[in-house]
Scaffold this active site. Structure first.
Site, PDB file in Angstrom:
ATOM      1  N   HIS A 197     -33.285 -56.996 -30.172  1.00  0.00           N
ATOM      2  CA  HIS A 197     -32.446 -55.859 -29.803  1.00  0.00           C
ATOM      3  C   HIS A 197     -33.339 -54.784 -29.183  1.00  0.00           C
ATOM      4  CE1 HIS A 197     -29.429 -57.276 -33.047  1.00  0.00           C
ATOM      5  NE2 HIS A 197     -29.054 -57.700 -31.861  1.00  0.00           N
ATOM      6  N   ARG A 199     -33.387 -51.570 -28.624  1.00  0.00           N
ATOM      7  CA  ARG A 199     -33.670 -50.259 -29.195  1.00  0.00           C
ATOM      8  C   ARG A 199     -34.575 -50.301 -30.417  1.00  0.00           C
ATOM      9  NH1 ARG A 199     -27.432 -49.491 -31.048  1.00  0.00           N
ATOM     10  NH2 ARG A 199     -27.392 -50.855 -32.872  1.00  0.00           N
ATOM     11  N   GLU A 200     -34.843 -51.486 -30.955  1.00  0.00           N
ATOM     12  CA  GLU A 200     -35.628 -51.607 -32.185  1.00  0.00           C
ATOM     13  C   GLU A 200     -37.119 -51.688 -31.852  1.00  0.00           C
ATOM     14  OE1 GLU A 200     -33.881 -54.876 -34.343  1.00  0.00           O
ATOM     15  OE2 GLU A 200     -31.883 -53.989 -34.256  1.00  0.00           O
ATOM     16  N   ARG A 247     -28.952 -51.859 -26.906  1.00  0.00           N
ATOM     17  CA  ARG A 247     -29.156 -52.959 -27.858  1.00  0.00           C
ATOM     18  C   ARG A 247     -29.217 -54.328 -27.179  1.00  0.00           C
ATOM     19  NH1 ARG A 247     -27.205 -54.244 -33.346  1.00  0.00           N
ATOM     20  NH2 ARG A 247     -26.311 -56.330 -33.430  1.00  0.00           N
ATOM     21  N   ASN A 270     -28.376 -61.734 -30.529  1.00  0.00           N
ATOM     22  CA  ASN A 270     -28.266 -62.248 -31.898  1.00  0.00           C
ATOM     23  C   ASN A 270     -26.823 -62.572 -32.285  1.00  0.00           C
ATOM     24  OD1 ASN A 270     -29.874 -63.072 -34.101  1.00  0.00           O
ATOM     25  ND2 ASN A 270     -29.177 -61.308 -35.309  1.00  0.00           N
ATOM     26  N   ARG A 271     -25.973 -62.717 -31.281  1.00  0.00           N
ATOM     27  CA  ARG A 271     -24.619 -63.255 -31.461  1.00  0.00           C
ATOM     28  C   ARG A 271     -24.366 -64.404 -30.487  1.00  0.00           C
ATOM     29  NH1 ARG A 271     -25.619 -59.793 -34.501  1.00  0.00           N
ATOM     30  NH2 ARG A 271     -24.290 -58.193 -35.437  1.00  0.00           N
ATOM     31  N   TYR A 383     -24.426 -57.924 -43.338  1.00  0.00           N
ATOM     32  CA  TYR A 383     -23.083 -58.309 -42.911  1.00  0.00           C
ATOM     33  C   TYR A 383     -23.185 -59.647 -42.191  1.00  0.00           C
ATOM     34  CZ  TYR A 383     -25.129 -55.959 -38.849  1.00  0.00           C
ATOM     35  OH  TYR A 383     -25.978 -55.554 -37.863  1.00  0.00           O
ATOM     36  N   GLU A 406     -35.550 -56.745 -42.153  1.00  0.00           N
ATOM     37  CA  GLU A 406     -35.184 -55.436 -41.602  1.00  0.00           C
ATOM     38  C   GLU A 406     -36.261 -54.452 -42.041  1.00  0.00           C
ATOM     39  OE1 GLU A 406     -32.831 -54.550 -39.606  1.00  0.00           O
ATOM     40  OE2 GLU A 406     -31.078 -55.854 -39.822  1.00  0.00           O
TER      41      GLU A 406
END
Length: 439
Positions: A197, A199-200, A247, A270-271, A383, A406
């Protein structure tokens, strides 16, 4: 509708230019104040306190002025285009067909491309290949540093290009291998990926720092380590140059009209993996994924539709027999989680749970006990995300140890202080030292 006069078009273009310039300028200014990474402001000493503008004209000021100038350039370009074509008839069906065939050469696409070039011009510095682990760096800087590290460590490090992004950036994996004399030797391996992602930023920075720490401090003899620090280089770069909270990747929208105007770009990588892709996902779901291309969690047109996703799938599949572990590094949340329904065998389920707890403790120890982590199944602590890389790595590839980490937030969220990168890198090194002996 026939347009003889161009006042409406000129006025609309001027408004769009002003709005675009203000939004872009605000985004950069906000990103600088929060992150100190755009170098448009400087921090005063504690005695004077607060923030002040640079005495010399900043890149931010110049950038804002140039982008605001688009308020003039956009209507002018439209004016000349219309006048060279005479009276223009707007036919939506014709425009749609034309966009499908010539989307790379349209006036709108050309302007959008020029805008991106302008953004990079005023926000990007010349890459030197020098990395400081007290600030975040751009893609070119990171890649040049990786190539320099490869040159300086030829015997143990190899850079492997595994794919190319939508914006023609390389996707690079660093292979670290110690003590391998026989190329046919069977060795265990681990694949560790960060930055999926955009922004990470701390995710990619920590993986890069980890690479340096491994080379300097750890003899991981008998185990090959594959590090992918920038799984989404286009999104990472865009989050630096334009939208800090971007993202997704930078793929085109499947909607022809939206794509023509450069809107709703990108897929949540990641989807986008094949396992459970799109399961129970609708236009109205969010965390699991969304079928709306404008959504942050858009799952893509079909499983593995994105070049970044396909690159990981192809590489991991190629090395499937040797890989004993897959670790995905994200931000933020302070957790070590593993896929739901990990195994039908109680012993395996118990093992992965116990290992997750050990790994969480290793991250805490590696941070000098400054960070705290929880561990457990992803559905309990986070989630459910269908089409995730960790779900695919476990359930499709059958890799023994699959975890998602995370990284810490300390109330900073995605704006993790860059001066704390070394602490997180040290945590990940301790994490690997705990995991590798169990592989």
């Amino acid at each position: 509708v026939r347009i003889g006069e161009h006042n409406l078009v000129m006025g609309l273009g001027w408004k769009l230019g002003k709005i675009g310039g203000k939004v872009w300028g605000f985004a950069i200014k906000r990103g600088k104040i929060r992150e100190m990474n755009f170098r448009r402001y400087e921090e005063l000493t504690k005695e004077s306190g607060g923030w002040r503008k640079l005495e010399q004209p900043s890149n931010y000021s110049r950038g804002k002025s140039l982008v605001l100038a688009s308020g003039l350039s956009i209507p002018c370009a439209i004016y000349f285009y219309l006048n060279t074509k005479g009276t223009v008839t707007f036919n939506l069906e014709a425009i749609s067909d034309w966009a499908r065939l010539h989307s790379h050469h349209s006036l709108v696409q050309g302007m959008l491309h020029a805008y991106d070039v302008l953004v990079n011009l005023v926000t990007k510095e010349q890459a030197t290949g020098e990395i400081s682990f007290t600030e975040y760096h751009r893609v070119d800087e990171i890649y040049l540093w990786l190539k320099n590290m490869e040159m300086a460590n030829k015997e143990v490090m190899e850079l492997i290009k595994i794919g190319t992004t939508h914006e023609n950036r390389d996707i690079l994996v660093a292979k670290l291998s110690v003590g391998q004399t026989n190329t046919n030797e069977s060795r265990k391996a681990i694949f560790l990926e960060g930055g999926i992602h955009g922004r990470e930023w701390i995710s990619s920075a920590a993986v890069i720092n980890l690479l340096q720490l491994i080379l300097e401090k750890w003899d991981h003899r008998g185990c090959d380590i594959y590090l992918l620090p920038l799984a989404n280089p286009d999104g990472y770069e865009f989050s630096h140059s334009s939208r800090r909270m971007w993202r997704k990747n930078r793929g085109r929208s499947p909607n022809i009209l939206l794509n023509t105007f450069g809107l709703c770009k990108g897929t949540d990588l990641n989807r986008n993996f094949p396992t459970f892709w799109g399961e129970d996902v609708t236009n109205f779901t969010w965390f699991e994924g969304s079928r709306l291309s404008c959504a942050e969690t858009y799952i893509g047109a079909h499983p593995g539709s994105e070049p970044e996703t396909k690159a990981i799938i192809d590489f991991v599949t190629q090395h499937r027999e040797e890989l004993s572990a897959y670790v995905s590094i994200h931000s933020f949340g302070n957790v070590v989680v593993y896929p739901d329904n990990y195994s039908d065998e109680p012993d395996v389920q118990s093992e992965v749970q116990l290992m997750a707890k050990k790994l969480a403790e290793s991250l805490e120890e590696g941070s000098g006990w400054e960070d705290r982590y929880e561990s457990g199944p992803i559905g309990k602590l986070r989630y459910r995300a269908v089409g995730s890389v960790e779900g695919w790595a476990r359930h499709a590839m059958g890799i023994k140890w699959v975890y998602l980490v995370e990284l810490p937030s300390n109330e900073d969220g995605f704006f993790f202080p860059s001066e704390e990168i070394p602490r997180v890198g040290s945590s990940l090194l301790n994490f690997l030292k705990t995991l590798v002996p169990e592989m």
